[in-house]
Design an enzyme around this catalytic site. Structure first.
Site, PDB file in Angstrom:
ATOM      1  N   SER A 108       0.827  -1.207   0.000  1.00  0.00           N
ATOM      2  CA  SER A 108       0.000   0.000   0.000  1.00  0.00           C
ATOM      3  C   SER A 108       0.866   1.265   0.000  1.00  0.00           C
ATOM      4  O   SER A 108       1.963   1.274   0.557  1.00  0.00           O
ATOM      5  CB  SER A 108      -0.871  -0.016   1.258  1.00  0.00           C
ATOM      6  N   TYR A 131      -2.300   5.788  -4.224  1.00  0.00           N
ATOM      7  CA  TYR A 131      -3.367   6.766  -4.059  1.00  0.00           C
ATOM      8  C   TYR A 131      -2.821   8.025  -4.704  1.00  0.00           C
ATOM      9  O   TYR A 131      -1.623   8.310  -4.603  1.00  0.00           O
ATOM     10  CB  TYR A 131      -3.607   7.057  -2.573  1.00  0.00           C
ATOM     11  N   THR A 157      -6.001   2.857  -6.713  1.00  0.00           N
ATOM     12  CA  THR A 157      -7.259   2.702  -5.965  1.00  0.00           C
ATOM     13  C   THR A 157      -8.126   3.929  -6.212  1.00  0.00           C
ATOM     14  O   THR A 157      -7.686   5.060  -5.972  1.00  0.00           O
ATOM     15  CB  THR A 157      -6.971   2.526  -4.460  1.00  0.00           C
ATOM     16  N   LYS A 254      -8.386  -0.497  -8.946  1.00  0.00           N
ATOM     17  CA  LYS A 254      -9.023  -1.134  -7.783  1.00  0.00           C
ATOM     18  C   LYS A 254     -10.155  -0.263  -7.249  1.00  0.00           C
ATOM     19  O   LYS A 254      -9.944   0.932  -7.001  1.00  0.00           O
ATOM     20  CB  LYS A 254      -7.974  -1.347  -6.688  1.00  0.00           C
ATOM     21  N   HIS A 278     -13.566  -1.770  -1.166  1.00  0.00           N
ATOM     22  CA  HIS A 278     -12.566  -1.470  -0.144  1.00  0.00           C
ATOM     23  C   HIS A 278     -12.885  -2.214   1.157  1.00  0.00           C
ATOM     24  O   HIS A 278     -12.715  -1.686   2.255  1.00  0.00           O
ATOM     25  CB  HIS A 278     -12.522   0.045   0.098  1.00  0.00           C
TER      26      HIS A 278
HETATM   27  C1  LIG Z   1      -6.813  -2.584   7.599  1.00  0.00           C
HETATM   28  C2  LIG Z   1      -7.064  -2.392   6.137  1.00  0.00           C
HETATM   29  C3  LIG Z   1      -6.298  -1.478   5.443  1.00  0.00           C
HETATM   30  C4  LIG Z   1      -6.509  -1.294   4.069  1.00  0.00           C
HETATM   31  N1  LIG Z   1      -5.706  -0.415   3.382  1.00  0.00           N
HETATM   32  C5  LIG Z   1      -5.849  -0.284   2.050  1.00  0.00           C
HETATM   33  C6  LIG Z   1      -4.973   0.551   1.306  1.00  0.00           C
HETATM   34  O1  LIG Z   1      -4.064   1.156   1.838  1.00  0.00           O
HETATM   35  N2  LIG Z   1      -5.189   0.648  -0.032  1.00  0.00           N
HETATM   36  C7  LIG Z   1      -6.192  -0.015  -0.675  1.00  0.00           C
HETATM   37  O2  LIG Z   1      -6.351   0.104  -1.881  1.00  0.00           O
HETATM   38  N3  LIG Z   1      -7.040  -0.831   0.013  1.00  0.00           N
HETATM   39  C8  LIG Z   1      -6.879  -0.988   1.345  1.00  0.00           C
HETATM   40  N4  LIG Z   1      -7.704  -1.831   2.032  1.00  0.00           N
HETATM   41  C9  LIG Z   1      -8.730  -2.615   1.310  1.00  0.00           C
HETATM   42  C10 LIG Z   1      -8.146  -3.964   0.840  1.00  0.00           C
HETATM   43  O3  LIG Z   1      -7.212  -3.783  -0.178  1.00  0.00           O
HETATM   44  C11 LIG Z   1      -9.240  -4.869   0.293  1.00  0.00           C
HETATM   45  O4  LIG Z   1      -9.962  -4.181  -0.694  1.00  0.00           O
HETATM   46  C12 LIG Z   1     -10.220  -5.366   1.359  1.00  0.00           C
HETATM   47  O5  LIG Z   1      -9.548  -5.666   2.559  1.00  0.00           O
HETATM   48  C13 LIG Z   1     -10.934  -6.609   0.846  1.00  0.00           C
HETATM   49  O6  LIG Z   1     -11.893  -7.047   1.755  1.00  0.00           O
HETATM   50  P1  LIG Z   1     -11.631  -8.206   2.839  1.00  0.00           P
HETATM   51  O7  LIG Z   1     -10.884  -7.557   3.947  1.00  0.00           O
HETATM   52  O8  LIG Z   1     -12.994  -8.643   3.197  1.00  0.00           O
HETATM   53  O9  LIG Z   1     -10.819  -9.289   2.162  1.00  0.00           O
HETATM   54  C14 LIG Z   1      -7.513  -2.029   3.399  1.00  0.00           C
HETATM   55  C15 LIG Z   1      -8.279  -2.946   4.115  1.00  0.00           C
HETATM   56  C16 LIG Z   1      -8.055  -3.153   5.463  1.00  0.00           C
HETATM   57  C17 LIG Z   1      -8.878  -4.163   6.194  1.00  0.00           C
END
Ligand SMILES: Cc1cc2nc3c(=O)[nH]c(=O)nc-3n(C[C@H](O)[C@H](O)[C@H](O)COP(=O)(O)O)c2cc1C
Length: 381
Positions: A108, A131, A157, A254, A278
């Site tokens: 990330s 981002y 994203t 994404k 997300h």
């Molecule tokens: C703690 C956390 C931090 C996340 N940080 C980012 C991020 O920095 N960039 C991003 O594109 N998605 C981020 N996401 C979303 C994840 O990439 C992903 O879309 C999501 O976790 C998928 O759902 P799931 O947790 O049910 O597998 C984050 C998700 C979580 C849980």
């Protein structure tokens, strides 16, 4: 700890035990009423698998090609920010686990480990998630650094122009570095392993951004404050064209959730689309990604891969996504639970659990390869 975990829920329970409240709820929570968060998982239950009997399944293969990489599973690790909050081995533990299983690892923008540190640690395929910040020079530099560090894919994203309203973080006083408030202090004291490492192994900084952002201004900011201060709200499809012209590796978009956007992304030359809300952390009320898959699949011309992201907790969920037309799925929380539970070993556990469940689902359904997993095996419930 040497504990055996046999499903993702057990890893989740261990993560709950290991983490102070602000960290656990930051990982676990969603936006507003968490309708989408809950829906993401539950939506999978609305699809039933009708197995085919008496097929020779002695030669099972779960191999596939994802973003030009021959992957042993149709699975990638989604980008998640600030992994240091969950374990002191942070992104290193996740990246090493991904390398051991030969799966694509995503870093990330708001990671607590830098682009270069990850590429010096693993040699398996990597994707950098960006981002777009108000400071375009920052984004341009991130892309340059990603190129130089040998990442094979870049992921933009698009669902985070402003921060989702994550109310659990207001409750717990989540910030980076963690804030010790009257409310949270008891929880920190009850998690001595985490707390001890918070002092011994700090590393709570946003490593990719430290050179560009004023440290004092950032200190103690909540994730939402950071996003609302720094991210560019003018972001449009023109920026995607700009990115396509500056990046000649694999490009992933994404957060696409509708057929029209998917078609535009395909026209601009995206190699893959991650159908994602997300993990229910941005727009509450948005559909579960698994439900958006079919209309998107029907709208595009097959020039872009489709990755379903959100709510995968069982190998049978992967099966359903493949049957409904996904090329692969990605996971966030499942591996974060593993990270918080047991570091690298826990991430390996999470991947192994999903792998075994997926293989078993395939065999019980009479499928020997991904090509055997067909839409006619799925009926809405
Ligand atoms: C703690 C956390 C931090 C996340 N940080 C980012 C991020 O920095 N960039 C991003 O594109 N998605 C981020 N996401 C979303 C994840 O990439 C992903 O879309 C999501 O976790 C998928 O759902 P799931 O947790 O049910 O597998 C984050 C998700 C979580 C849980």
């Amino acid at each position: 700890m040497g504990k055996n975990f046999y499903n993702i829920e057990q890893l989740r329970k261990q993560a709950r035990k290991n983490l102070p409240d602000p960290m656990f709820h930051y990982m676990e929570g969603g936006a507003d009423d968490e309708v989408s968060l809950e829906r993401n998982c539950k939506a999978f239950d609305r699809y039933q698998i009708t197995p085919k009997s008496l097929r020779d399944i002695s030669n099972l293969s779960t191999e596939t090609e994802v973003l030009g990489h021959k992957s042993p599973l149709p699975l990638i690790l989604a980008p998640t920010g600030m992994n240091r909050l969950f374990h002191h081995h942070k992104e290193y533990a996740v990246a090493k686990a991904a390398e051991k299983q030969n799966l694509i690892y995503s870093l990330s923008t708001v990671a607590t480990t830098s682009i270069e540190a990850i590429s010096n640690t693993i040699s398996s395929p990597k994707m950098m998630q960006v981002y777009i910040h108000k400071d375009r020079e920052l984004t341009r530099t991130l892309v340059e650094r990603t190129k130089k560090a040998g990442y094979s894919a870049l992921c933009l994203t698009v669902d985070t122009v402003v921060a989702g309203n994550r109310e659990r973080d207001f409750e717990t006083g989540m910030g980076l570095p963690p804030k010790f408030t009257l409310k949270s202090i008891a929880s920190f004291l009850l998690h001595s392993y985490w707390l001890r490492h918070a002092f011994i192994n700090k590393g709570f900084t946003l490593s990719n951004l430290t050179d560009y952002i004023n440290k004092d201004e950032m200190s103690g900011m909540s994730p939402a404050e950071y996003i609302n201060n720094q991210f560019d709200r003018t972001l449009s499809w023109k920026d995607l064209e700009w990115l396509r012209n500056h990046w000649d590796g694999k490009l992933v978009i994404k957060g696409v959730q509708n057929a029209h956007d998917a078609k535009t992304a395909e026209t601009i030359g995206a190699d893959a689309i991650m159908i994602s809300n997300h993990g229910g952390r941005q727009l509450d009320g948005s559909p579960a990604p698994i439900d958006s898959l079919k209309p998107i699949k029907e709208a595009i011309n097959g020039q872009t891969q489709l990755i379903v992201d959100g709510g995968i907790r069982r190998g049978s969920d992967i099966f359903k996504a493949i049957a409904l037309g996904a090329d692969a799925v990605s996971i966030g929380r499942p591996y974060l639970y593993g990270l918080a539970a047991l570091g690298e070993e826990g991430v390996i556990s999470a991947i192994s659990i999903l792998k075994e469940e997926f293989e078993r689902t395939m065999m019980l359904s009479g499928c020997s390869s991904l090509a055997d997993i067909k839409e006619d095996m799925i009926t809405p419930y």
